[in-house]
Write a protein that holds these residues in place. Structure first.
Motif, PDB file in Angstrom:
ATOM      1  N   MET A  21       0.651  -1.354  -0.307  1.00  0.00           N
ATOM      2  CA  MET A  21      -0.019  -0.347   0.359  1.00  0.00           C
ATOM      3  C   MET A  21       1.049   1.176  -0.062  1.00  0.00           C
ATOM      4  O   MET A  21       0.482   2.304  -0.587  1.00  0.00           O
ATOM      5  CB  MET A  21      -0.960   0.365   0.791  1.00  0.00           C
ATOM      6  N   ARG A  22       2.352   1.268   0.488  1.00  0.00           N
ATOM      7  CA  ARG A  22       3.040   2.093   0.364  1.00  0.00           C
ATOM      8  C   ARG A  22       3.356   2.619  -0.796  1.00  0.00           C
ATOM      9  O   ARG A  22       3.392   2.107  -2.037  1.00  0.00           O
ATOM     10  CB  ARG A  22       4.324   2.081   0.998  1.00  0.00           C
ATOM     11  N   ALA A  23       3.198   3.504  -1.761  1.00  0.00           N
ATOM     12  CA  ALA A  23       3.670   4.765  -3.184  1.00  0.00           C
ATOM     13  C   ALA A  23       4.855   4.519  -3.206  1.00  0.00           C
ATOM     14  O   ALA A  23       6.150   4.461  -2.112  1.00  0.00           O
ATOM     15  CB  ALA A  23       3.136   6.012  -2.429  1.00  0.00           C
ATOM     16  N   GLN A  24       5.109   4.081  -4.043  1.00  0.00           N
ATOM     17  CA  GLN A  24       6.458   3.396  -5.196  1.00  0.00           C
ATOM     18  C   GLN A  24       6.765   4.596  -6.381  1.00  0.00           C
ATOM     19  O   GLN A  24       5.925   4.281  -6.655  1.00  0.00           O
ATOM     20  CB  GLN A  24       6.859   2.496  -4.493  1.00  0.00           C
ATOM     21  N   VAL A  25       8.000   4.652  -6.031  1.00  0.00           N
ATOM     22  CA  VAL A  25       8.189   6.219  -7.413  1.00  0.00           C
ATOM     23  C   VAL A  25      10.325   5.402  -7.358  1.00  0.00           C
ATOM     24  O   VAL A  25      10.888   5.346  -6.612  1.00  0.00           O
ATOM     25  CB  VAL A  25       8.407   7.211  -7.041  1.00  0.00           C
ATOM     26  N   SER A  26       9.805   5.052  -9.130  1.00  0.00           N
ATOM     27  CA  SER A  26      11.042   4.508  -9.850  1.00  0.00           C
ATOM     28  C   SER A  26      12.249   5.971 -10.518  1.00  0.00           C
ATOM     29  O   SER A  26      11.133   6.708 -10.835  1.00  0.00           O
ATOM     30  CB  SER A  26      10.972   3.073 -10.235  1.00  0.00           C
ATOM     31  N   ILE A  27      13.162   5.862 -10.478  1.00  0.00           N
ATOM     32  CA  ILE A  27      13.507   6.919 -10.676  1.00  0.00           C
ATOM     33  C   ILE A  27      15.105   6.062 -11.529  1.00  0.00           C
ATOM     34  O   ILE A  27      16.202   5.304 -10.724  1.00  0.00           O
ATOM     35  CB  ILE A  27      14.637   8.196  -9.998  1.00  0.00           C
ATOM     36  N   SER A  28      15.265   6.580 -12.983  1.00  0.00           N
ATOM     37  CA  SER A  28      16.169   6.312 -13.723  1.00  0.00           C
ATOM     38  C   SER A  28      17.540   7.230 -13.515  1.00  0.00           C
ATOM     39  O   SER A  28      17.097   7.902 -14.465  1.00  0.00           O
ATOM     40  CB  SER A  28      15.811   5.664 -14.983  1.00  0.00           C
ATOM     41  N   ALA A  29      19.079   6.601 -13.385  1.00  0.00           N
ATOM     42  CA  ALA A  29      19.327   7.422 -14.018  1.00  0.00           C
ATOM     43  C   ALA A  29      21.219   7.308 -14.105  1.00  0.00           C
ATOM     44  O   ALA A  29      20.846   5.713 -13.689  1.00  0.00           O
ATOM     45  CB  ALA A  29      19.839   8.721 -12.317  1.00  0.00           C
ATOM     46  N   THR A  30      22.111   7.549 -14.810  1.00  0.00           N
ATOM     47  CA  THR A  30      23.616   7.239 -15.108  1.00  0.00           C
ATOM     48  C   THR A  30      23.379   6.809 -13.597  1.00  0.00           C
ATOM     49  O   THR A  30      23.608   7.075 -12.299  1.00  0.00           O
ATOM     50  CB  THR A  30      24.514   8.452 -15.368  1.00  0.00           C
ATOM     51  N   ASN A  31      24.786   5.972 -13.825  1.00  0.00           N
ATOM     52  CA  ASN A  31      25.357   5.411 -12.353  1.00  0.00           C
ATOM     53  C   ASN A  31      26.289   6.591 -11.649  1.00  0.00           C
ATOM     54  O   ASN A  31      25.778   6.464  -9.856  1.00  0.00           O
ATOM     55  CB  ASN A  31      26.265   4.387 -12.581  1.00  0.00           C
ATOM     56  N   ALA A  32      27.016   7.698 -11.863  1.00  0.00           N
ATOM     57  CA  ALA A  32      27.416   7.985 -11.361  1.00  0.00           C
ATOM     58  C   ALA A  32      26.729   9.140 -11.199  1.00  0.00           C
ATOM     59  O   ALA A  32      27.000   9.304  -9.442  1.00  0.00           O
ATOM     60  CB  ALA A  32      28.892   8.941 -12.231  1.00  0.00           C
TER      61      ALA A  32
END
Length: 295
Positions: free
Chosen positions: A92-103
């Motif tokens: 039930m908790r909100a989850q947000v995914s972020i994609s970014a470079t490794n560095a």
């Protein structure tokens, strides 16, 4: 008795009756009749060959075998309940995914996670660190941090900040002026996408109006984060993003002894243009926008 033949309904009835000390109270809790509870427990006793209750006029008491079985079932059902509650709460908790470079993930996002958790304790961030371009249309990624000029078809784009690059080194190396570059190895890293505007040592020497010393050694890495760590370790001088080494500069692990500072690419906040954004995604995007920009 094998696991597959365990009479779970009867065991549940027994645990409730043992805990409450009454077939009637167990029936009320399990929303069945007292007769159904009695039948289930008698079936359990018949299957095990054990007398589990001493049935008295107005109450029931556990026998010795029943007293040994009850705490095992009680603890087991308690564990089931708490684990399922925790799993459902996570769902039930909100989850947000972020994609970014490794560095960028390691050097810019990670140091800011404590601030994010303080401001949004009800949102779980999932960070996907990759130097590959992730297609937001075919993945569960909510937000991407794009680095470069684009174009970014199908994405809603807004700039976060433009990167700046300058030479940095461990202060123990004693690098004070560009003349010291003749004695210190140059640390390089490979750009995944080769562009003329990439902030390379060649661009830096051109901006500084200096020739690169021919006798100087080099260290080359495939990842900017590794180049930063090599500079922190004192293996040479690196031309890297000032935004990504802000903590090292503030702590004195690295120094920026001289310029010039050259522009890198721009970090963009990217979201899929045709996908409705939820309140948690909007909150994360607003938090990213609100982060202090590098000087």
């Amino acid at each position: 008795m094998q696991r597959r033949s365990l009479p779970l309904s009867a065991l549940r009835a027994f645990e409730a009756a043992a805990r409450l000390g009454s077939f009637k109270a167990a029936a009320e809790e399990l929303a069945v009749t007292p007769t159904a509870i009695s039948h289930q427990i008698r079936a359990l006793e018949a299957q095990t060959g054990l007398a589990l209750f001493d049935r008295q006029v107005r109450k029931v008491a556990l026998t010795d075998p029943g007293g040994q079985l009850y705490p095992v079932l009680r603890d087991g059902f308690d564990a089931f309940e708490s684990t399922l509650a925790r799993l459902m709460q996570q769902r039930m908790r909100a989850q947000v995914s972020i994609s970014a470079t490794n560095a960028f993930t390691v050097k810019w996002l990670m140091p800011r996670m404590a601030d994010f958790r303080h401001r949004h304790p009800d949102i779980d961030l999932q960070l996907q660190a990759t130097d590959d371009v992730v297609d937001l249309r075919s993945t569960a990624i909510d937000i991407a941090i794009r680095y470069g000029r684009g174009p970014y078809p199908g994405l809603a784009i807004e700039p976060l900040f433009t990167d700046r690059f300058a030479p940095v080194a461990n202060p123990r190396l004693g690098v004070l002026s560009p003349d010291d570059l003749a004695r210190v190895p140059l640390i390089r890293f490979d750009w995944k996408h080769v562009q003329r505007e990439n902030p390379t040592w060649e661009r830096w020497f051109a901006a500084a109006r200096r020739r690169r010393p021919s006798q100087v050694g080099q260290l080359r890495f495939s990842d900017e984060g590794h180049a930063i760590q090599a500079a922190v370790a004192g293996h040479g001088i690196a031309l890297v993003s000032l935004a990504l080494v802000a903590e090292e500069l503030e702590a004195g692990h690295l120094v920026q002894p001289f310029g010039p500072v050259i522009d890198g690419h721009t970090y963009h906040l990217a979201m899929y243009a045709d996908r409705p954004t939820s309140a948690p995604v909007r909150a994360v995007a607003e938090w990213l926008r609100a982060q202090p920009r590098p000087d």
